[in-house]
Design an enzyme around this catalytic site. Structure first.
Site, PDB file in Angstrom:
ATOM      1  N   ASP A   1       0.827  -1.220   0.000  1.00  0.00           N
ATOM      2  CA  ASP A   1       0.000   0.000   0.000  1.00  0.00           C
ATOM      3  C   ASP A   1       0.856   1.263   0.000  1.00  0.00           C
ATOM      4  O   ASP A   1       0.632   2.183  -0.789  1.00  0.00           O
ATOM      5  CB  ASP A   1      -0.879   0.064   1.264  1.00  0.00           C
ATOM      6  CG  ASP A   1      -1.984  -0.980   1.250  1.00  0.00           C
ATOM      7  OD1 ASP A   1      -2.473  -1.306   0.162  1.00  0.00           O
ATOM      8  OD2 ASP A   1      -2.339  -1.462   2.345  1.00  0.00           O
TER       9      ASP A   1
ATOM     10  N   ARG B   1      -0.817   3.662  16.590  1.00  0.00           N
ATOM     11  CA  ARG B   1      -1.218   4.635  15.569  1.00  0.00           C
ATOM     12  C   ARG B   1      -1.096   6.090  15.999  1.00  0.00           C
ATOM     13  O   ARG B   1      -0.574   6.913  15.248  1.00  0.00           O
ATOM     14  CB  ARG B   1      -2.645   4.348  15.069  1.00  0.00           C
ATOM     15  CG  ARG B   1      -2.819   2.993  14.386  1.00  0.00           C
ATOM     16  CD  ARG B   1      -1.781   2.726  13.356  1.00  0.00           C
ATOM     17  NE  ARG B   1      -2.093   1.569  12.528  1.00  0.00           N
ATOM     18  CZ  ARG B   1      -1.225   0.974  11.726  1.00  0.00           C
ATOM     19  NH1 ARG B   1       0.021   1.421  11.653  1.00  0.00           N
ATOM     20  NH2 ARG B   1      -1.579  -0.058  10.991  1.00  0.00           N
TER      21      ARG B   1
ATOM     22  N   ASP C   1      -7.765   2.176  11.537  1.00  0.00           N
ATOM     23  CA  ASP C   1      -6.486   2.891  11.493  1.00  0.00           C
ATOM     24  C   ASP C   1      -6.616   4.274  10.872  1.00  0.00           C
ATOM     25  O   ASP C   1      -6.004   5.234  11.324  1.00  0.00           O
ATOM     26  CB  ASP C   1      -5.444   2.053  10.743  1.00  0.00           C
ATOM     27  CG  ASP C   1      -5.005   0.843  11.554  1.00  0.00           C
ATOM     28  OD1 ASP C   1      -5.068   0.922  12.795  1.00  0.00           O
ATOM     29  OD2 ASP C   1      -4.611  -0.170  10.954  1.00  0.00           O
TER      30      ASP C   1
ATOM     31  N   SER D   1      -2.639 -10.011   5.874  1.00  0.00           N
ATOM     32  CA  SER D   1      -2.274  -8.618   6.087  1.00  0.00           C
ATOM     33  C   SER D   1      -1.856  -8.504   7.551  1.00  0.00           C
ATOM     34  O   SER D   1      -2.633  -8.781   8.456  1.00  0.00           O
ATOM     35  CB  SER D   1      -3.482  -7.725   5.785  1.00  0.00           C
ATOM     36  OG  SER D   1      -3.379  -6.540   6.519  1.00  0.00           O
TER      37      SER D   1
HETATM   38  N1  ARG Z   1      -8.427  -4.719  14.207  1.00  0.00           N
HETATM   39  C1  ARG Z   1      -7.220  -4.237  14.787  1.00  0.00           C
HETATM   40  C2  ARG Z   1      -7.336  -2.790  15.119  1.00  0.00           C
HETATM   41  O1  ARG Z   1      -8.157  -2.109  14.588  1.00  0.00           O
HETATM   42  C3  ARG Z   1      -6.013  -4.559  13.950  1.00  0.00           C
HETATM   43  C4  ARG Z   1      -5.855  -3.792  12.700  1.00  0.00           C
HETATM   44  C5  ARG Z   1      -4.723  -4.326  11.942  1.00  0.00           C
HETATM   45  N2  ARG Z   1      -4.316  -3.423  10.926  1.00  0.00           N
HETATM   46  C6  ARG Z   1      -3.714  -3.817   9.827  1.00  0.00           C
HETATM   47  N3  ARG Z   1      -3.323  -2.875   9.036  1.00  0.00           N
HETATM   48  N4  ARG Z   1      -3.518  -5.070   9.516  1.00  0.00           N
HETATM   49  O2  ARG Z   1      -6.613  -2.289  15.921  1.00  0.00           O
END
Ligand code: ARG
Length: 421
Positions: free
Chosen positions: A14, A94, A123, A173
């Protein structure tokens, strides 16, 4: 000279595509920034890749210690588990990443920051809200979200533009940092399918774990883990050590249905051996040293805190205010917790503290007890009063007055006179 944008660069598909895409579609010069929160990737290789793809500058920032001290420690103190399961590993990192992006953008005189998040997840919210809260003048660009990019299109674009990406390093991922590893997509998208072994890297399959239990003594000072088996350990190494020990014993896998902020249910799989161990140990120690009133109220605060952090509101004043409450409760949370790992399990098997509220002379059933059992009688009378009154009324109605409600005070005083109490 074009205006600049600072892109959070992980080195993955990405964000690699985003370097070229942003230059092409928005006309900005792209400065990339990779923030080390313990993802254990080759950072100099990532820096080179960024330059090769066409960034005008690259920053590598080691934020591991800051991540532990300003984010992970707070989440341990608040026993943070979103929906009772997820230790917020991705969610916690984040806002730190966003803070660093803003710092770099200000240094570079950039007009915008960019990230590779999709429009479907949490995110994006965490990045956007934190950036806007810290510097509302900065624009936020999210190419994957804005152009509705998908994996297949990105791979095609990468090939056309000579972007060096390992085509599909993994069918999953993955996002990882010191606090855990989040695994999504591929076969995991069917919630009934058991996660295949290839999904895991930190937690050893049970058949390969040691055949004897392993123990750790975790010492906490004011709610923060400071030493392991009596040895003071610096924050980053401490987390790494507990991750390794728990992971080698096959402990730390989480598989749960999660409610994302945007309303989507998703099946989420995590490896968080260290986080689960430390949170469980910490919360056990709290049960030894905090009063029942503190514990009951704190558990509500913990839920709210976890929700705010999950939902991208790290900069929300309420989160900061809750932190002050939590910090106050941690004054006495010092002591040692012994945990035992065995074949995918972790158990607290002992705890001690100089602030312990446990009093053997009160709780023992032995002869040495100093607890006055007679005191329980009056206590029970008053404690149960509202329930007893309510039931007497009900009984009176049900029996059409045949069984009459007797004023409790008289009944009990007669009874106690008769019993000679
Ligand atoms: N569901 C989790 C969260 O929102 C993990 C997100 C994982 N992100 C990723 N880019 N694979 O914190």
């Amino acid at each position: 000279m074009s205006e600049k944008v600072v892109l959070a660069y992980s080195g993955g598909l990405d964000t690699s595509v985003s370097i070229k895409w942003i230059k092409e579609k928005y006309g900005f010069d792209v400065v990339t920034c990779t923030i080390d929160v313990g993802q254990k990737e080759d950072l100099s290789e990532i820096a080179q890749r960024s330059k090769k793809i066409g960034s005008v500058n690259h920053h590598t920032i080691d934020a591991k210690e800051e991540f532990v001290k300003n984010y992970i420690w707070k989440s341990i103190r608040s026993n943070s588990l979103y929906e009772g399961a997820y230790p917020l590993s991705t969610a916690l990192a984040r806002p730190l990443l966003a803070t660093k992006l803003v710092e770099v953008a200000e240094k570079e005189n950039a007009v915008a920051v960019a990230h590779g998040s999709t429009g479907k997840g949490n995110d994006q919210v965490r990045f956007d809200v934190t950036v806007k809260a810290l510097n509302p003048k900065l624009k936020v660009i999210a190419p994957v979200r804005e152009w509705n990019l998908n994996r297949e299109d990105e791979i095609k674009y990468a090939k056309r533009n000579g972007i060096p990406v390992s085509e599909s390093k993994s069918i999953f991922s993955v996002d990882q940092n010191l606090w855990g590893r989040s695994i999504e997509s591929g076969p995991l998208e069917d919630p009934f399918v058991e996660p295949p072994q290839e999904a895991f890297e930190w937690c050893v399959p049970l058949e390969n774990t040691p055949n004897d239990p392993e123990y750790l003594d975790l010492e906490f000072e004011k709610g923060i883990p400071v030493s392991i088996d009596g040895k003071k350990t610096d924050p980053v190494n401490l987390i790494n050590y507990v991750n390794a020990k728990a992971g080698l014993n096959g402990f730390g896998v989480i598989d749960h249905m999660e409610d994302r902020l945007v309303g989507i249910k998703s099946r989420e799989v995590y490896e968080c051996p260290g986080a689960l161990t430390l949170i469980n140990a910490h919360s056990d120690l709290e049960k030894l040293v905090l009063t029942r009133h503190e514990l009951a109220f704190k558990s509500k605060v913990e839920q709210e805190w976890s929700w705010l952090v999950y939902a991208g509101l790290w900069q929300e004043p309420l989160r900061i205010a809750l932190d002050s409450f939590i910090e106050t409760t941690q004054e006495r949370v010092s002591g040692t917790v012994r945990v035992r790992f065995y074949k995918g399990t972790m158990k607290v098997v002992g705890r001690k503290s100089e602030n312990s509220l446990y009093q053997h002379k009160l709780s023992t059933y032995g002869r040495t007890s100093t607890f006055d059992q007679n005191a329980a009688l009056g206590f029970i009378q008053l404690w149960g009063l509202p329930s007893i009154v309510a039931n007497e009324k009900r009984l009176e109605k049900k029996t059409n007055g045949k069984i009459k409600a007797v004023p409790l005070a008289r009944k009990y005083s007669n009874a106690s006179r008769k019993n000679g109490n």
